[in-house]
Design a protein around this motif. Sequence first.
Motif, PDB file in Angstrom:
ATOM      1  N   THR A 203       0.877  -1.272   0.012  1.00  0.00           N
ATOM      2  CA  THR A 203      -0.003  -0.073   0.126  1.00  0.00           C
ATOM      3  C   THR A 203       0.989   1.287  -0.005  1.00  0.00           C
ATOM      4  N   SER A 204       0.474   2.262  -0.655  1.00  0.00           N
ATOM      5  CA  SER A 204       1.145   3.527  -0.597  1.00  0.00           C
ATOM      6  C   SER A 204       0.205   4.543   0.062  1.00  0.00           C
ATOM      7  N   TYR A 205       0.973   5.151   1.119  1.00  0.00           N
ATOM      8  CA  TYR A 205       0.209   6.318   1.798  1.00  0.00           C
ATOM      9  C   TYR A 205       1.015   7.636   1.596  1.00  0.00           C
ATOM     10  N   TYR A 206       0.076   8.658   1.692  1.00  0.00           N
ATOM     11  CA  TYR A 206       0.847  10.163   1.606  1.00  0.00           C
ATOM     12  C   TYR A 206       0.343  10.925   2.717  1.00  0.00           C
ATOM     13  N   ILE A 207       1.519  11.520   3.370  1.00  0.00           N
ATOM     14  CA  ILE A 207       0.975  12.316   4.748  1.00  0.00           C
ATOM     15  C   ILE A 207       1.680  13.669   4.590  1.00  0.00           C
ATOM     16  N   ASP A 208       1.315  14.732   5.186  1.00  0.00           N
ATOM     17  CA  ASP A 208       2.034  15.997   5.284  1.00  0.00           C
ATOM     18  C   ASP A 208       2.725  16.114   6.778  1.00  0.00           C
ATOM     19  N   GLN A 209       2.095  15.455   7.744  1.00  0.00           N
ATOM     20  CA  GLN A 209       2.821  15.588   8.955  1.00  0.00           C
ATOM     21  C   GLN A 209       3.324  14.112   9.544  1.00  0.00           C
ATOM     22  N   VAL A 210       4.439  14.498  10.044  1.00  0.00           N
ATOM     23  CA  VAL A 210       5.112  13.167  10.454  1.00  0.00           C
ATOM     24  C   VAL A 210       4.212  12.367  11.694  1.00  0.00           C
ATOM     25  N   GLN A 211       3.430  13.396  12.528  1.00  0.00           N
ATOM     26  CA  GLN A 211       2.538  12.776  13.482  1.00  0.00           C
ATOM     27  C   GLN A 211       1.650  11.657  12.932  1.00  0.00           C
ATOM     28  N   ASP A 212       1.392  11.538  11.655  1.00  0.00           N
ATOM     29  CA  ASP A 212       0.484  10.641  10.956  1.00  0.00           C
ATOM     30  C   ASP A 212       1.143   9.445  10.960  1.00  0.00           C
ATOM     31  N   LEU A 213       2.186   9.375  11.024  1.00  0.00           N
ATOM     32  CA  LEU A 213       3.016   8.049  10.778  1.00  0.00           C
ATOM     33  C   LEU A 213       2.491   6.978  12.002  1.00  0.00           C
ATOM     34  N   ALA A 214       2.407   7.329  13.070  1.00  0.00           N
ATOM     35  CA  ALA A 214       1.793   6.495  13.903  1.00  0.00           C
ATOM     36  C   ALA A 214       0.407   5.554  13.405  1.00  0.00           C
ATOM     37  N   ARG A 215      -0.429   6.570  12.894  1.00  0.00           N
ATOM     38  CA  ARG A 215      -1.780   5.829  12.564  1.00  0.00           C
ATOM     39  C   ARG A 215      -1.301   4.767  11.371  1.00  0.00           C
ATOM     40  N   ILE A 216      -0.674   5.222  10.558  1.00  0.00           N
ATOM     41  CA  ILE A 216      -0.162   4.563   9.447  1.00  0.00           C
ATOM     42  C   ILE A 216       0.539   3.095   9.738  1.00  0.00           C
ATOM     43  N   TYR A 217       1.446   3.468  10.820  1.00  0.00           N
ATOM     44  CA  TYR A 217       2.107   2.092  11.188  1.00  0.00           C
ATOM     45  C   TYR A 217       1.212   1.050  11.834  1.00  0.00           C
ATOM     46  N   THR A 218       0.138   1.690  12.403  1.00  0.00           N
ATOM     47  CA  THR A 218      -1.036   0.800  12.956  1.00  0.00           C
ATOM     48  C   THR A 218      -1.817  -0.140  11.892  1.00  0.00           C
ATOM     49  N   ASP A 219      -2.069   0.858  10.849  1.00  0.00           N
ATOM     50  CA  ASP A 219      -2.679   0.014   9.600  1.00  0.00           C
ATOM     51  C   ASP A 219      -1.810  -1.048   8.891  1.00  0.00           C
ATOM     52  N   ILE A 220      -0.451  -0.658   8.785  1.00  0.00           N
ATOM     53  CA  ILE A 220       0.470  -1.585   8.091  1.00  0.00           C
ATOM     54  C   ILE A 220       0.394  -2.901   9.171  1.00  0.00           C
ATOM     55  N   GLN A 221       0.637  -2.707  10.363  1.00  0.00           N
ATOM     56  CA  GLN A 221       0.727  -3.745  11.447  1.00  0.00           C
ATOM     57  C   GLN A 221      -0.267  -4.747  11.470  1.00  0.00           C
ATOM     58  N   ASN A 222      -1.813  -4.151  11.177  1.00  0.00           N
ATOM     59  CA  ASN A 222      -3.108  -5.012  11.434  1.00  0.00           C
ATOM     60  C   ASN A 222      -3.006  -5.628   9.931  1.00  0.00           C
ATOM     61  N   GLU A 223      -2.607  -5.277   8.872  1.00  0.00           N
ATOM     62  CA  GLU A 223      -2.438  -5.947   7.813  1.00  0.00           C
ATOM     63  C   GLU A 223      -1.568  -6.966   7.606  1.00  0.00           C
ATOM     64  N   LEU A 224      -0.388  -6.838   8.286  1.00  0.00           N
ATOM     65  CA  LEU A 224       0.831  -7.752   8.358  1.00  0.00           C
ATOM     66  C   LEU A 224       0.353  -9.148   9.216  1.00  0.00           C
ATOM     67  N   ARG A 225      -0.595  -8.784  10.126  1.00  0.00           N
ATOM     68  CA  ARG A 225      -1.040  -9.906  11.109  1.00  0.00           C
ATOM     69  C   ARG A 225      -2.400 -10.381  10.590  1.00  0.00           C
ATOM     70  N   SER A 226      -2.809  -9.920   9.445  1.00  0.00           N
ATOM     71  CA  SER A 226      -4.091 -10.580   8.821  1.00  0.00           C
ATOM     72  C   SER A 226      -4.004 -11.203   7.561  1.00  0.00           C
ATOM     73  N   GLN A 227      -2.688 -11.691   7.085  1.00  0.00           N
ATOM     74  CA  GLN A 227      -2.486 -12.035   5.753  1.00  0.00           C
ATOM     75  C   GLN A 227      -2.873 -13.517   5.613  1.00  0.00           C
ATOM     76  N   TYR A 228      -3.012 -14.136   4.364  1.00  0.00           N
ATOM     77  CA  TYR A 228      -3.144 -15.331   4.079  1.00  0.00           C
ATOM     78  C   TYR A 228      -1.715 -15.416   3.037  1.00  0.00           C
ATOM     79  N   VAL A 229      -1.406 -16.891   3.097  1.00  0.00           N
ATOM     80  CA  VAL A 229      -0.388 -17.007   2.182  1.00  0.00           C
ATOM     81  C   VAL A 229      -0.917 -18.457   1.106  1.00  0.00           C
ATOM     82  N   LEU A 230      -0.970 -17.814  -0.019  1.00  0.00           N
ATOM     83  CA  LEU A 230      -1.639 -18.930  -0.828  1.00  0.00           C
ATOM     84  C   LEU A 230      -0.416 -19.354  -1.916  1.00  0.00           C
TER      85      LEU A 230
END
Length: 263
Positions: A203-230
Amino acid sequence: MAVIDVHLIELPTVVLRDGKPVNDLPQTAFKVLDQGQPVEIAKFEQVKDLPLSIGMAVDTSGSMETRMDTARETGAAFFRNVLQPGDKAFLVAFDSTPHLIQKWSSDLRDIQSGLAKMRPEESTALYDAVVYSLYNFLGVKGQKALVLLTDGKDTVSKFTFDQALEYAQRAAVPIYAIGLGIRGAEIDVKGKINRLCAETGGTSYYIDQVQDLARIYTDIQNELRSQYVLGFYPGADVKTGGKWREVSVQTAEGKVKTIKGYY
């Protein structure tokens, strides 16, 4: 001696419903197509049981100077929240060339001290950093991801965008890119970053404030822990490593993100 069949094609797959990962689907919910033809699913795993191997490549070019402290802090927080026993990570910093700041380690202290060493200077070799970082995944099994943090345009890479893209397609590691302060007018820069991510199932994300990184890292973490390997085996007539072949994963349960094909 066990013979490893190198032809198993693995597809790291995320299913999103209303923007949230769905992580309770059975194998029967999926259909895999190779060049538009259905293939038999030979491997099916849910990632919550698999160890994660995460690379993080951080842009340390001179233009990152004012954002570096926050990038370091949020990077450290990301790994604190994500890394569990059995997981491992490495760190790359890139300015006019990429540098391995911390090789693969399962020790959070190594990662945090690596982040603390990052200093902004010089130009941006983004494509070189992508190739260099993905090279570190050679031979690494299980669930992989590359997190790429940059504030913009490649200025000095030896590799072209097309070379970096092909390398990313061959590596089949999902790329999660975070563009920091990249202006809306920079359509070419965004287009290339978007393509690197879409082709690899990231996924690509675009932010203007570094403070938004925390929210994006949470999204990435949720995806990485919810994957299937086919996984599937291509037909006997398919020569792997040759021509690009398109792959798609289908399910009625939500929107699918996965790699777009293989060589």
